[in-house]
Design a protein around this motif. Structure first.
Motif, PDB file in Angstrom:
ATOM      1  N   PRO A  69      10.845  -9.908 -10.469  1.00 49.62           N
ATOM      2  CA  PRO A  69      10.060 -11.036  -9.962  1.00 49.62           C
ATOM      3  C   PRO A  69       8.804 -10.557  -9.247  1.00 49.62           C
ATOM      4  CG  PRO A  69      12.383 -11.375  -9.518  1.00 49.62           C
ATOM      5  CD  PRO A  69      12.240  -9.957 -10.019  1.00 49.62           C
ATOM      6  N   GLY A  70       7.719 -11.275  -9.466  1.00 46.48           N
ATOM      7  CA  GLY A  70       6.464 -10.946  -8.800  1.00 46.48           C
ATOM      8  C   GLY A  70       5.400 -10.522  -9.794  1.00 46.48           C
ATOM      9  N   ALA A  71       4.168 -10.859  -9.484  1.00 50.70           N
ATOM     10  CA  ALA A  71       3.050 -10.432 -10.303  1.00 50.70           C
ATOM     11  C   ALA A  71       2.793  -8.947 -10.094  1.00 50.70           C
ATOM     12  CB  ALA A  71       1.794 -11.236  -9.942  1.00 50.70           C
ATOM     13  N   GLN A  72       2.197  -8.325 -11.073  1.00 50.84           N
ATOM     14  CA  GLN A  72       1.786  -6.938 -10.922  1.00 50.84           C
ATOM     15  C   GLN A  72       0.745  -6.853  -9.808  1.00 50.84           C
ATOM     16  OE1 GLN A  72       2.752  -4.140 -11.837  1.00 50.84           O
ATOM     17  NE2 GLN A  72       1.213  -2.767 -12.680  1.00 50.84           N
ATOM     18  N   ALA A  73       0.992  -5.996  -8.834  1.00 49.75           N
ATOM     19  CA  ALA A  73       0.080  -5.877  -7.700  1.00 49.75           C
ATOM     20  C   ALA A  73      -1.276  -5.343  -8.157  1.00 49.75           C
ATOM     21  CB  ALA A  73       0.676  -4.949  -6.648  1.00 49.75           C
ATOM     22  N   PRO A  74      -2.369  -5.931  -7.676  1.00 55.62           N
ATOM     23  CA  PRO A  74      -3.698  -5.422  -8.025  1.00 55.62           C
ATOM     24  C   PRO A  74      -3.861  -3.974  -7.585  1.00 55.62           C
ATOM     25  CG  PRO A  74      -3.844  -7.566  -6.950  1.00 55.62           C
ATOM     26  CD  PRO A  74      -2.433  -7.102  -6.791  1.00 55.62           C
ATOM     27  N   ASP A  75      -4.714  -3.240  -8.298  1.00 56.21           N
ATOM     28  CA  ASP A  75      -4.899  -1.816  -8.006  1.00 56.21           C
ATOM     29  C   ASP A  75      -5.323  -1.579  -6.559  1.00 56.21           C
ATOM     30  OD1 ASP A  75      -4.172  -1.119 -10.559  1.00 56.21           O
ATOM     31  OD2 ASP A  75      -6.234  -0.922 -11.304  1.00 56.21           O
ATOM     32  N   GLU A  76      -6.215  -2.422  -6.037  1.00 54.48           N
ATOM     33  CA  GLU A  76      -6.694  -2.227  -4.672  1.00 54.48           C
ATOM     34  C   GLU A  76      -5.549  -2.336  -3.677  1.00 54.48           C
ATOM     35  OE1 GLU A  76      -9.798  -4.107  -1.370  1.00 54.48           O
ATOM     36  OE2 GLU A  76      -9.669  -4.979  -3.379  1.00 54.48           O
ATOM     37  N   PHE A  77      -4.673  -3.313  -3.879  1.00 61.35           N
ATOM     38  CA  PHE A  77      -3.530  -3.460  -2.986  1.00 61.35           C
ATOM     39  C   PHE A  77      -2.573  -2.282  -3.134  1.00 61.35           C
ATOM     40  CE2 PHE A  77       0.837  -4.863  -2.172  1.00 61.35           C
ATOM     41  CZ  PHE A  77       0.714  -5.274  -0.856  1.00 61.35           C
ATOM     42  N   ARG A  78      -2.315  -1.843  -4.352  1.00 58.40           N
ATOM     43  CA  ARG A  78      -1.429  -0.701  -4.571  1.00 58.40           C
ATOM     44  C   ARG A  78      -1.966   0.534  -3.856  1.00 58.40           C
ATOM     45  NH1 ARG A  78       1.763  -1.298  -9.588  1.00 58.40           N
ATOM     46  NH2 ARG A  78       1.397   0.874 -10.120  1.00 58.40           N
ATOM     47  N   ASP A  79      -3.272   0.752  -3.930  1.00 60.86           N
ATOM     48  CA  ASP A  79      -3.870   1.902  -3.246  1.00 60.86           C
ATOM     49  C   ASP A  79      -3.700   1.791  -1.732  1.00 60.86           C
ATOM     50  OD1 ASP A  79      -4.659   2.937  -5.678  1.00 60.86           O
ATOM     51  OD2 ASP A  79      -6.736   2.226  -5.519  1.00 60.86           O
ATOM     52  N   ARG A  80      -3.904   0.596  -1.200  1.00 58.85           N
ATOM     53  CA  ARG A  80      -3.817   0.417   0.248  1.00 58.85           C
ATOM     54  C   ARG A  80      -2.381   0.565   0.764  1.00 58.85           C
ATOM     55  NH1 ARG A  80      -5.171  -4.479   2.551  1.00 58.85           N
ATOM     56  NH2 ARG A  80      -5.755  -3.359   4.436  1.00 58.85           N
ATOM     57  N   VAL A  81      -1.426  -0.040   0.042  1.00 59.96           N
ATOM     58  CA  VAL A  81      -0.053   0.012   0.517  1.00 59.96           C
ATOM     59  C   VAL A  81       0.525   1.412   0.347  1.00 59.96           C
ATOM     60  CG1 VAL A  81       1.148  -0.694  -1.620  1.00 59.96           C
ATOM     61  CG2 VAL A  81       2.044  -1.390   0.598  1.00 59.96           C
ATOM     62  N   SER A  82       0.136   2.108  -0.718  1.00 59.90           N
ATOM     63  CA  SER A  82       0.577   3.487  -0.896  1.00 59.90           C
ATOM     64  C   SER A  82      -0.049   4.391   0.165  1.00 59.90           C
ATOM     65  CB  SER A  82       0.208   3.990  -2.293  1.00 59.90           C
ATOM     66  OG  SER A  82       0.691   5.302  -2.506  1.00 59.90           O
ATOM     67  N   GLY A  83      -1.321   4.129   0.475  1.00 62.76           N
ATOM     68  CA  GLY A  83      -1.980   4.893   1.522  1.00 62.76           C
ATOM     69  C   GLY A  83      -1.308   4.706   2.877  1.00 62.76           C
ATOM     70  N   TRP A  84      -0.878   3.457   3.162  1.00 62.69           N
ATOM     71  CA  TRP A  84      -0.165   3.203   4.426  1.00 62.69           C
ATOM     72  C   TRP A  84       1.121   4.016   4.481  1.00 62.69           C
ATOM     73  CZ3 TRP A  84       4.507   2.001   6.318  1.00 62.69           C
ATOM     74  CH2 TRP A  84       4.589   1.588   7.658  1.00 62.69           C
ATOM     75  N   TYR A  85       1.862   4.037   3.375  1.00 63.38           N
ATOM     76  CA  TYR A  85       3.143   4.747   3.379  1.00 63.38           C
ATOM     77  C   TYR A  85       2.934   6.261   3.504  1.00 63.38           C
ATOM     78  CZ  TYR A  85       8.106   5.383   2.493  1.00 63.38           C
ATOM     79  OH  TYR A  85       9.437   5.703   2.625  1.00 63.38           O
ATOM     80  N   GLU A  86       1.909   6.759   2.842  1.00 66.47           N
ATOM     81  CA  GLU A  86       1.635   8.192   2.922  1.00 66.47           C
ATOM     82  C   GLU A  86       1.229   8.583   4.340  1.00 66.47           C
ATOM     83  OE1 GLU A  86      -0.577  11.627   0.283  1.00 66.47           O
ATOM     84  OE2 GLU A  86      -1.259   9.541   0.110  1.00 66.47           O
ATOM     85  N   GLU A  87       0.421   7.745   4.984  1.00 65.17           N
ATOM     86  CA  GLU A  87      -0.024   8.045   6.353  1.00 65.17           C
ATOM     87  C   GLU A  87       1.117   7.966   7.348  1.00 65.17           C
ATOM     88  OE1 GLU A  87      -3.064   6.196   9.758  1.00 65.17           O
ATOM     89  OE2 GLU A  87      -3.252   5.588   7.652  1.00 65.17           O
ATOM     90  N   ASN A  88       2.021   7.009   7.142  1.00 66.33           N
ATOM     91  CA  ASN A  88       3.077   6.777   8.126  1.00 66.33           C
ATOM     92  C   ASN A  88       4.404   7.447   7.788  1.00 66.33           C
ATOM     93  OD1 ASN A  88       2.114   4.531  10.228  1.00 66.33           O
ATOM     94  ND2 ASN A  88       1.214   4.074   8.229  1.00 66.33           N
ATOM     95  N   GLU A  89       4.652   7.707   6.506  1.00 61.55           N
ATOM     96  CA  GLU A  89       5.938   8.287   6.101  1.00 61.55           C
ATOM     97  C   GLU A  89       5.797   9.621   5.385  1.00 61.55           C
ATOM     98  OE1 GLU A  89       8.721   7.034   7.097  1.00 61.55           O
ATOM     99  OE2 GLU A  89       7.906   5.150   7.906  1.00 61.55           O
ATOM    100  N   GLY A  90       4.549  10.058   5.145  1.00 59.54           N
ATOM    101  CA  GLY A  90       4.337  11.397   4.625  1.00 59.54           C
ATOM    102  C   GLY A  90       4.312  11.555   3.123  1.00 59.54           C
ATOM    103  N   GLU A  91       4.427  10.462   2.364  1.00 63.68           N
ATOM    104  CA  GLU A  91       4.352  10.572   0.912  1.00 63.68           C
ATOM    105  C   GLU A  91       3.825   9.274   0.325  1.00 63.68           C
ATOM    106  OE1 GLU A  91       8.214  11.244  -0.709  1.00 63.68           O
ATOM    107  OE2 GLU A  91       9.150   9.620   0.415  1.00 63.68           O
TER     108      GLU A  91
END
Length: 426
Positions: free
Chosen positions: A294-316
């Motif tokens: 369920p859910g639309a495919q996340a736009p590339d900009e959002f994917r980059d931002r949310v992945s960047g948040w996880y990398e900054e806060n969780e290390g990957e």
């Protein structure tokens, strides 16, 4: 002044599939911008799968929540205060004490809204705790129909299984299959999704030859030995198999392989197991398997931002984005509801969340900041977020949603193909 930020926008293009009747009419909210309850700083809690059979969903959901909190605070916070975050583990239905203890802990820390759980079975075990405490619970991933209208303090940004079930059943029929075996986990999510898939298959002239509702073929959560189950399923001579499970899917696939099942074009997964298995099976094992999330495919900009948040806060960086958009939207909706009702308590959020989701129409907004500006101008708002779900109905379900369709490549990686849009029947 609220600082201007730029939010990720856009939805994946979707192929439209009619899977229900027109959405329910919605009830009028009582917030309306009137002075609400407590205006203490908003504390968001999470009850997400950091451990257990759905742990692969934890990182994208945690990241979606974290990014939303950061975006809200960058835009000035809620009612002049920064939002804080308390994270907790949901575990899974093999040990419900994990979620119950997390719920107790979050309530003791004064959270007014909690995001989670991922498992419908887990939410069914804790929803009463949060309701009695007046804490608003918003799941980014629960799809069990048992949760529709269960509490004024429960809602979700994922659609009920009537939508995914109809979509998956239609995909099976479109694949030319008429005799379907279903290997189903015995809990609210598994049984409910199976029932809706079966309904769609039978409506299209097909038959469930193993694992049908009432047949008693389900397996308990945490099961590891599938020799007998797979043997019985294959003995029914299906031309397709749907696997409705979580982590147990690895053992199911291993057993199906050992008994000679050809997966290509004959096997279907759901959101509980449509994940990458690149490290788990020989190349090509799952090639041609189709799964839905369920859910639309996340736009590339959002994917980059949310992945960047996880990398900054969780290390990957993130390797999976399932339910990250829904998790992000859950936090934004809660914060906008607090602003509309001028109170951060759970009751005020509950009373206003339908309205900010667009139940009463209003100005379309795509970010927390835009929503606040419109509310302060005296407008009703319709928050159009990353997940693409429609306004909430009187059962606190999204009135429409996208279902992503994925196909596995020769590396056993689920690759997005398209989205199907469906409506929630009243």
């Amino acid at each position: 002044m609220i600082r201007r930020t730029t939010a990720a926008r856009g939805l994946a293009l979707a192929a439209v599939l009619s899977v229900g009747l027109a959405a329910c009419s919605t009830t009028t909210e009582s917030g309306g911008g009137d002075e609400g309850g407590s205006q203490d700083p908003l504390v968001v809690g999470t009850i997400l799968p950091l451990t257990g059979t759905l742990a692969f969903l934890g990182p994208p959901e945690v990241a979606g929540v974290g990014l939303a909190v950061d975006d809200i605070n960058a835009a000035g916070g809620v009612l002049g205060n920064d939002v804080s975050l308390e994270q907790g583990d949901s575990g899974d239905t093999t040990d419900t004490s994990v979620a119950q203890q997390t719920a107790t802990d979050l309530i003791s820390k004064g959270v007014q809204v909690v995001i989670g759980a991922a498992s419908s079975g887990v939410s069914l075990n804790v929803v009463d705790q949060f309701t009695e405490a007046g804490v608003m619970q918003i799941s980014p991933a629960n799809t069990a129909t048992d949760l529709s209208g269960i509490s004024d303090f429960f809602t979700r940004t994922a659609p009920p299984d009537t939508v995914q079930g109809a979509a998956l059943g239609s995909l099976i029929l479109d694949g030319g299959h008429q005799k379907v075996a279903m290997i189903v986990q015995d809990e609210a999510y598994g049984n409910g999704l199976r029932d809706n898939i079966q309904e769609a298959i039978e409506a299209g002239g097909g038959e469930v030859v193993y694992g049908a509702s009432g047949a008693g073929d389900e397996f308990p959560p945490g099961e590891s030995n599938f020799s007998g189950i797979v043997n019985d399923a294959l003995a029914a001579e299906p031309d397709a198999i749907a696997v409705i499970a979580f982590e147990e899917t690895k053992a199911i696939v291993t057993e199906l392989t050992s008994q000679g099942w050809d997966f290509n074009g004959t096997t279907y997964f759901c959101d509980g197991n449509t994940a990458s298995y690149e490290e788990d099976f020989d190349p090509g094992t799952l090639e041609g398997v189709v799964g839905t999330i369920p859910g639309a495919q996340a736009p590339d900009e959002f994917r980059d931002r949310v992945s960047g948040w996880y990398e900054e806060n969780e290390g990957e960086a993130l390797s999976d984005f399932s339910y990250a958009p829904e998790s992000y939207d859950a936090v934004i909706l809660a914060a906008l509801a607090a602003v509309r009702g001028e109170g951060t308590d759970g009751a005020t959020i509950s009373e206003n969340i339908k309205a900010v989701s667009g139940a009463e129409g209003g100005t379309e907004v795509t970010s927390f900041e835009e929503g606040v500006e419109a509310l302060e101008a005296g407008d009703e708002i319709h928050y159009v977020g990353q997940s693409g779900v429609g306004p909430l109905n009187d059962q606190n379900d999204p009135t429409s949603a996208f279902i992503g369709v994925y196909k596995y490549d020769d590396k056993n990686v689920n690759v997005f193909e398209r989205s199907i849009e469906g409506e929630v029947a009243p």
